[in-house]
Design an enzyme around this catalytic site. Sequence first.
Site, mmCIF file in Angstrom:
data_model
loop_
_atom_site.group_PDB
_atom_site.id
_atom_site.type_symbol
_atom_site.label_atom_id
_atom_site.label_comp_id
_atom_site.label_asym_id
_atom_site.label_seq_id
_atom_site.Cartn_x
_atom_site.Cartn_y
_atom_site.Cartn_z
ATOM 1 N N GLU A 193 -1.824 -8.549 2.047
ATOM 2 C CA GLU A 193 -3.277 -8.550 2.343
ATOM 3 C C GLU A 193 -4.074 -9.139 1.172
ATOM 4 O OE1 GLU A 193 -4.811 -4.843 3.932
ATOM 5 O OE2 GLU A 193 -3.419 -4.912 5.627
ATOM 6 N N TYR A 226 -4.229 -2.598 12.773
ATOM 7 C CA TYR A 226 -4.407 -1.160 13.002
ATOM 8 C C TYR A 226 -5.417 -0.999 14.123
ATOM 9 C CZ TYR A 226 -1.948 -0.378 8.645
ATOM 10 O OH TYR A 226 -0.975 -0.333 7.671
ATOM 11 N N GLU A 241 2.637 -4.574 9.351
ATOM 12 C CA GLU A 241 1.916 -3.298 9.339
ATOM 13 C C GLU A 241 1.184 -3.218 10.665
ATOM 14 O OE1 GLU A 241 -0.617 -2.267 6.029
ATOM 15 O OE2 GLU A 241 0.708 -3.286 4.614
ATOM 16 N N GLN A 244 3.167 4.290 8.777
ATOM 17 C CA GLN A 244 4.281 4.166 7.864
ATOM 18 C C GLN A 244 5.296 5.248 8.208
ATOM 19 O OE1 GLN A 244 3.075 4.092 3.755
ATOM 20 N NE2 GLN A 244 1.418 2.661 4.140
HETATM 21 O O1 AHR Z 1 -0.904 1.228 5.413
HETATM 22 C C1 AHR Z 1 -2.024 1.528 4.645
HETATM 23 C C2 AHR Z 1 -2.696 0.284 4.055
HETATM 24 O O2 AHR Z 1 -3.222 -0.490 5.079
HETATM 25 C C3 AHR Z 1 -1.798 -0.679 3.308
HETATM 26 O O3 AHR Z 1 -1.593 -0.295 1.993
HETATM 27 C C4 AHR Z 1 -2.571 -1.954 3.387
HETATM 28 O O4 AHR Z 1 -1.746 -3.095 3.330
HETATM 29 C C5 AHR Z 1 -3.328 -1.840 4.696
HETATM 30 O O5 AHR Z 1 -4.646 -2.184 4.575
#
Ligand code: AHR
Length: 494
Positions: free
Chosen positions: A175, A242, A294, A342
């Site tokens: 990122e 996300y 992610e 995670q």
């Molecule tokens: O997964 C949590 C965080 O989300 C990670 O450290 C980052 O890469 C993302 O923004």
Amino acid sequence: MSSSATVVADPLARIGRINAEHYSHFIEHLGECVYDGIWVGPDSPIPNTDGIRQFTIEALKAVGPAVFRWPGGCFADHYHWRDGIGDPTSRPRTRNIFWGGTESNRFGTHEFIDFCRKIDAIPYICGNVGTGSPQEMMDWLEYCNGDSDLTIVDQRLANGEAAPLGIKYWGVGNENWGCGGNMRPGEYAAKYRNYVTYLARMNLGVQLIAVGHDAAWNRELLRALAGARFLPRLQALSIHRYFSLERQAFNYDESEYHDLITEAHVLEDDIAQADGILKNYEDPAHPVGLIVDEWGLWDRGHATPESGLRQANSLRDAVVAATSLDIFTARADRVTMTNIAQTINVLQCLIETRGPDAWLTPTYHVYRFYREHIGHDSLATHVDSADLGVQSGTGRPVSQLSASTSLSEDGSRVSFAVTNRHYSESVECTLRLPEKTLGDASARLLAGDEAMSANSASSPDTVTPTDLTVRSNNGALTIQLPPHSIAMLTAGVT
Ligand code: AHR
């Protein structure tokens, strides 16, 4: 109420091979993911092998082969690998800038490799671009994978690893459009070129992964790399996603639940967009892999840096996980790896721990189910079911069922993953492959009284798989799926 639906997969429409990489993981030095979730230390009263929590070893081994991305995340761009090798008692204590607290560096490269070996996993290291240098990353790569007569390789030998570690996947930053240095795409492109000039020349057989983002970033990055003739060396581009940021785990109604399920479909758009941009620039003879390293649910109200990004996990999240894995499976032509965020104690995790207690989340069981697809080819899958009455971000109706299908190379075994995403209605589902007969079938079901059903230390098996009855029906198979449930069925094909 119950409706009926069909899932038809075309055995002649093989999309791509499904590998362990497709259903993989991400662990970061964040909250209680690494420390406590994985590492408890050899002197801990918590059962462990060489400092790694025994429950975690056994659970992750059972979930099947996979890649683990480490050490971050945001943490990666201020992690200095030398802090985490050598005598543990002499390792420096450093500050964890993004997630708070002191980093003991007790879990470093050797502990990560040991963890991967114990669970038969494939390591993926994310390098430091934000505060590191090409030289620091070259040294890390040489230390891990080098086999020459070099001082740095001797150092690895002295630390107990005679043979090269053979780490294949190396991320060039994380990122870097955000926590990895707040760069503009052109700035990251310059950094990437700089790093790759040296890393690629080391010829250590690695796959280098560039940081992607949204369409504007990806377009500008690829344009910059194409102009500099760097594109042929781009093996994979990573993106993150996300969703459901404002939604809570135990406070929603039926319509909010359906809205939330729909949000996962943004992954389809992300993949299509990155795919289209890659097609514009790549050499068709050397396609670039797309990695979603992610992704997952993030309840921003509860999962804050102060809480170590902990959030409640429920059956609803497993439905979202299955939906997402179906989306990835359907794009096995482009997507080469995905890593849920995670694995333990953080965000949409598979395992939760609290001191000596440990239990599996509903999302864990989805990963156990999907190991049936690994090694098979993804098949084009057509779902005919009622709609949920909601639309994806780009206006497509979202169906009640989500499904993915895979076929063994010799065509003799098929696996169907089928999820009933409805909040309150069950569905009778017929599965078929045209002109083929399905038999010798077995199926497992993940279901619960409510979408909010969850596991905990005191009730670890509230949501746990059970056997599901499969009925034969003129060469097809029929299963009954309760609301918010996930099934994995395998069958012989003749
Ligand atoms: O997964 C949590 C965080 O989300 C990670 O450290 C980052 O890469 C993302 O923004």
